[in-house]
Design a protein around this motif. Structure first.
Motif, PDB file in Angstrom:
ATOM      1  N   ALA A 161       0.560  -1.293   0.089  1.00 27.78           N
ATOM      2  CA  ALA A 161      -0.284  -0.065  -0.023  1.00 27.78           C
ATOM      3  C   ALA A 161       1.196   1.377   0.500  1.00 27.78           C
ATOM      4  N   LEU A 162       2.256   1.526   1.123  1.00 29.11           N
ATOM      5  CA  LEU A 162       3.219   2.293   1.048  1.00 29.11           C
ATOM      6  C   LEU A 162       3.496   3.017  -0.628  1.00 29.11           C
ATOM      7  N   LEU A 163       4.249   1.464  -0.922  1.00 30.10           N
ATOM      8  CA  LEU A 163       4.931   1.872  -2.331  1.00 30.10           C
ATOM      9  C   LEU A 163       3.633   2.313  -3.698  1.00 30.10           C
ATOM     10  N   GLU A 164       2.176   1.702  -3.159  1.00 27.38           N
ATOM     11  CA  GLU A 164       1.196   2.174  -4.471  1.00 27.38           C
ATOM     12  C   GLU A 164       1.111   3.592  -4.053  1.00 27.38           C
ATOM     13  N   ARG A 165       0.774   3.981  -3.257  1.00 26.01           N
ATOM     14  CA  ARG A 165       0.464   5.364  -2.583  1.00 26.01           C
ATOM     15  C   ARG A 165       1.414   6.461  -2.864  1.00 26.01           C
ATOM     16  N   GLN A 166       3.199   5.908  -3.029  1.00 25.72           N
ATOM     17  CA  GLN A 166       4.161   6.778  -3.377  1.00 25.72           C
ATOM     18  C   GLN A 166       4.736   7.017  -5.454  1.00 25.72           C
ATOM     19  N   LEU A 167       4.659   5.610  -5.237  1.00 23.44           N
ATOM     20  CA  LEU A 167       4.113   5.560  -7.119  1.00 23.44           C
ATOM     21  C   LEU A 167       3.524   6.097  -7.762  1.00 23.44           C
ATOM     22  N   THR A 168       2.367   5.566  -7.668  1.00 24.45           N
ATOM     23  CA  THR A 168       0.979   6.280  -8.313  1.00 24.45           C
ATOM     24  C   THR A 168       1.936   7.628  -7.604  1.00 24.45           C
ATOM     25  N   LEU A 169       1.520   8.156  -6.902  1.00 23.99           N
ATOM     26  CA  LEU A 169       1.540   9.666  -7.277  1.00 23.99           C
ATOM     27  C   LEU A 169       2.456  10.466  -8.100  1.00 23.99           C
ATOM     28  N   ALA A 170       4.163   8.943  -7.506  1.00 31.07           N
ATOM     29  CA  ALA A 170       5.198   9.809  -8.987  1.00 31.07           C
ATOM     30  C   ALA A 170       4.426  10.342 -10.241  1.00 31.07           C
ATOM     31  N   ARG A 171       3.741   8.849 -10.149  1.00 34.10           N
ATOM     32  CA  ARG A 171       2.967   8.537 -12.253  1.00 34.10           C
ATOM     33  C   ARG A 171       2.713   9.382 -12.334  1.00 34.10           C
ATOM     34  N   THR A 172       1.540   9.779 -11.693  1.00 31.60           N
ATOM     35  CA  THR A 172       0.307  11.022 -11.763  1.00 31.60           C
ATOM     36  C   THR A 172       1.045  12.477 -11.863  1.00 31.60           C
ATOM     37  N   ARG A 173       1.979  13.341 -11.278  1.00 32.62           N
ATOM     38  CA  ARG A 173       2.905  13.933 -11.791  1.00 32.62           C
ATOM     39  C   ARG A 173       4.375  13.804 -12.580  1.00 32.62           C
ATOM     40  N   ALA A 174       4.474  13.040 -12.966  1.00 32.30           N
ATOM     41  CA  ALA A 174       5.023  12.595 -14.380  1.00 32.30           C
ATOM     42  C   ALA A 174       4.287  12.763 -16.244  1.00 32.30           C
ATOM     43  N   HIS A 175       2.630  11.759 -15.307  1.00 33.89           N
ATOM     44  CA  HIS A 175       1.924  12.270 -16.551  1.00 33.89           C
ATOM     45  C   HIS A 175       1.272  13.842 -16.813  1.00 33.89           C
ATOM     46  N   SER A 176       1.381  14.706 -15.406  1.00 34.39           N
ATOM     47  CA  SER A 176       1.055  16.108 -16.167  1.00 34.39           C
ATOM     48  C   SER A 176       2.368  16.490 -16.513  1.00 34.39           C
ATOM     49  N   THR A 177       3.463  16.638 -16.056  1.00 30.69           N
ATOM     50  CA  THR A 177       4.763  17.494 -16.610  1.00 30.69           C
ATOM     51  C   THR A 177       4.824  16.439 -18.203  1.00 30.69           C
ATOM     52  N   ALA A 178       3.958  15.572 -18.430  1.00 28.13           N
ATOM     53  CA  ALA A 178       4.780  15.275 -20.099  1.00 28.13           C
ATOM     54  C   ALA A 178       2.697  15.749 -20.199  1.00 28.13           C
ATOM     55  N   LEU A 179       2.777  16.230 -20.355  1.00 34.85           N
ATOM     56  CA  LEU A 179       1.408  16.426 -20.985  1.00 34.85           C
ATOM     57  C   LEU A 179       1.345  18.829 -20.893  1.00 34.85           C
ATOM     58  N   GLN A 180       2.052  19.101 -19.651  1.00 41.76           N
ATOM     59  CA  GLN A 180       2.233  19.927 -19.582  1.00 41.76           C
ATOM     60  C   GLN A 180       3.540  20.462 -21.212  1.00 41.76           C
ATOM     61  N   ALA A 181       4.580  18.974 -20.618  1.00 43.82           N
ATOM     62  CA  ALA A 181       5.467  19.636 -21.944  1.00 43.82           C
ATOM     63  C   ALA A 181       5.148  19.690 -23.152  1.00 43.82           C
ATOM     64  N   LEU A 182       4.737  18.339 -23.453  1.00 44.39           N
ATOM     65  CA  LEU A 182       3.998  17.975 -24.766  1.00 44.39           C
ATOM     66  C   LEU A 182       3.357  19.702 -25.142  1.00 44.39           C
ATOM     67  N   GLY A 183       2.678  20.373 -25.192  1.00 44.62           N
ATOM     68  CA  GLY A 183       2.187  21.664 -24.682  1.00 44.62           C
ATOM     69  C   GLY A 183       2.822  23.268 -24.439  1.00 44.62           C
ATOM     70  N   SER A 184       3.739  23.024 -24.392  1.00 49.30           N
ATOM     71  CA  SER A 184       5.037  23.797 -23.699  1.00 49.30           C
ATOM     72  C   SER A 184       5.128  24.150 -25.350  1.00 49.30           C
ATOM     73  N   SER A 185       5.841  25.977 -25.118  1.00 46.32           N
ATOM     74  CA  SER A 185       6.699  26.602 -26.276  1.00 46.32           C
ATOM     75  C   SER A 185       8.107  25.785 -26.650  1.00 46.32           C
ATOM     76  N   ARG A 186       8.377  25.063 -25.693  1.00 45.75           N
ATOM     77  CA  ARG A 186       9.986  24.111 -25.608  1.00 45.75           C
ATOM     78  C   ARG A 186       9.802  23.045 -26.727  1.00 45.75           C
ATOM     79  N   PHE A 187       8.907  22.323 -26.141  1.00 46.98           N
ATOM     80  CA  PHE A 187       8.695  21.552 -27.039  1.00 46.98           C
ATOM     81  C   PHE A 187       7.921  21.499 -28.919  1.00 46.98           C
ATOM     82  N   HIS A 188       7.176  22.365 -28.396  1.00 48.51           N
ATOM     83  CA  HIS A 188       7.137  22.962 -30.738  1.00 48.51           C
ATOM     84  C   HIS A 188       8.171  23.794 -31.058  1.00 48.51           C
ATOM     85  N   ALA A 189       8.860  23.980 -30.545  1.00 48.28           N
ATOM     86  CA  ALA A 189      10.379  24.520 -31.253  1.00 48.28           C
ATOM     87  C   ALA A 189      10.892  23.840 -31.571  1.00 48.28           C
ATOM     88  N   VAL A 190      11.119  22.310 -30.237  1.00 50.02           N
ATOM     89  CA  VAL A 190      11.510  20.968 -30.300  1.00 50.02           C
ATOM     90  C   VAL A 190      11.142  20.264 -31.715  1.00 50.02           C
TER      91      VAL A 190
END
Length: 356
Positions: A161-190
């Motif tokens: 349960a502890l691992l699921e809580r920690q890694l699910t939170l990390a995965r959710t944050r990584a998902h949000s970070t990826a979506l933000q990256a794909l919508g960023s000006s930095r990605f569009h420049a690439v």
């Protein structure tokens, strides 16, 4: 045992010029743009198109890695300013898109290992039913082993349960970070630069007649030197006490033994990409490289899973049974690291076998 390599410097193989590199980069840029279009069509991570979005992100990472790797290996043949500007951006994109999948795979790996080690479910609701079952009246054949397994079962549910809580939170944050990256000006420049690369590759004037085999041979030599420096004798032993001792220490720094192995994994990838450039679409499958790469992937996964278990064990105020289960889990993953190193040793020392 003698190793048989495809020699990039073999005169009989024929000269491979910069035009082959340009064709390879154009093809990878086209794949990148195709994956980007697929990602947008599938909703960019929405629930309705989750499967297609995952495939698209994987394809984006695949193309980005190959473009970046080729820019690194064959950088003398490319415009230096453009190349040095593109490589870190492609590495940033590939790393950002890969985090969510890495956390998901890490959680699955750890929960399966907990279940295998304890013989019980790793979620609290399921563990209650498991631990409340009547005991075997015949008694265990080995009381000490049964008691140890029982102690692990008690803590496995809370550890899971502890691992699921920690890694699910990390995965959710990584998902949000990826979506933000794909919508960023930095990605569009690439993406804009990759779109230009699909039609125009900034080669140097000398690239038209330059031979690609020497840079490819240099990439292979760097890989061979790095493998030679690995402690393959240690990898041949089934138990590496030094690795376990470091992992159980309070020091959260990465394991010192893992770094050279991770570096070999990256160099092996660069070598594979260089061979793809030389051979184009006619690259034969070299089983030694394939098996060695799979072993190094398992090594990385087990190493990162062990680090996640150790990090969870450092959580303040957890129950002793939970900490015990996480310690056993960490040791298990470090043993998986050693098994992967041994598998790499066995694969690397075999003769090359090519299949059509």
């Amino acid at each position: 045992m003698a190793q048989q390599h495809l020699d990039p410097t073999d005169p009989a193989a024929g000269v491979v010029t910069g035009e082959s590199l340009a064709g390879y980069l154009r093809a990878q840029a086209t794949e990148f743009l195709r994956a980007l279009r697929l990602h947008r069509e599938t909703g960019g991570g929405s629930a309705a198109g989750a499967g297609g979005s995952v495939d698209a992100a994987r394809a984006l990472r695949r193309s980005a890695r190959r473009i970046s790797g080729s820019l690194h290996t064959f950088r003398p043949l490319l415009d230096p300013d453009w190349s040095e500007e593109m490589r870190p951006e492609l590495a940033w994109l590939s790393g950002t898109l890969g985090l969510e999948h890495a956390y998901e795979g890490r959680l699955e790996r750890l929960l399966l290992a907990l279940h295998r080690l304890s013989g019980a479910a790793v979620f609290p609701a399921q563990a209650v039913a498991t631990t409340s079952a009547p005991a075997n009246s015949a008694g265990p054949a080995h009381p000490a082993a049964a008691q140890e397994r029982g102690n692990l079962t008690v803590g496995a549910a809370k550890a899971g349960a502890l691992l699921e809580r920690q890694l699910t939170l990390a995965r959710t944050r990584a998902h949000s970070t990826a979506l933000q990256a794909l919508g960023s000006s930095r990605f569009h420049a690439v993406a804009d630069k990759v779109a230009v690369l699909a039609s125009e590759v900034p080669l140097t004037p000398a690239a038209a007649t330059a031979d690609l085999r020497p840079p490819a041979a240099a990439a292979e030599e760097r890989l061979t030197d790095a493998v030679t420096a690995l402690p393959l004798v240690t990898a041949g032993h089934p138990y590496n006490a030094e690795a376990l001792v470091h992992g159980l220490s309070p020091d959260p720094a990465p394991h010192p033994q893992d770094g050279p192995w991770h570096q070999v994994r990256l160099l092996l990838r660069l070598h594979r990409y260089a061979r793809e450039v030389l051979h184009g679409g006619k690259l034969p499958v070299e089983m030694r490289l394939l098996t060695a790469g799979q072993a190094l992937n398992r090594h990385r996964d087990a190493s990162e899973a062990a680090a996640a278990a150790a990090q969870a064990a450092r959580t303040p105020r957890i129950a002793p049974a939970t900490a015990y289960a996480l310690g056993v889990l960490h040791a298990d993953q470090r043993h998986e690291v050693e098994a992967a190193r041994f598998a790499f040793q066995q694969a690397w020392q075999k003769q090359t076998a090519k299949v059509p």
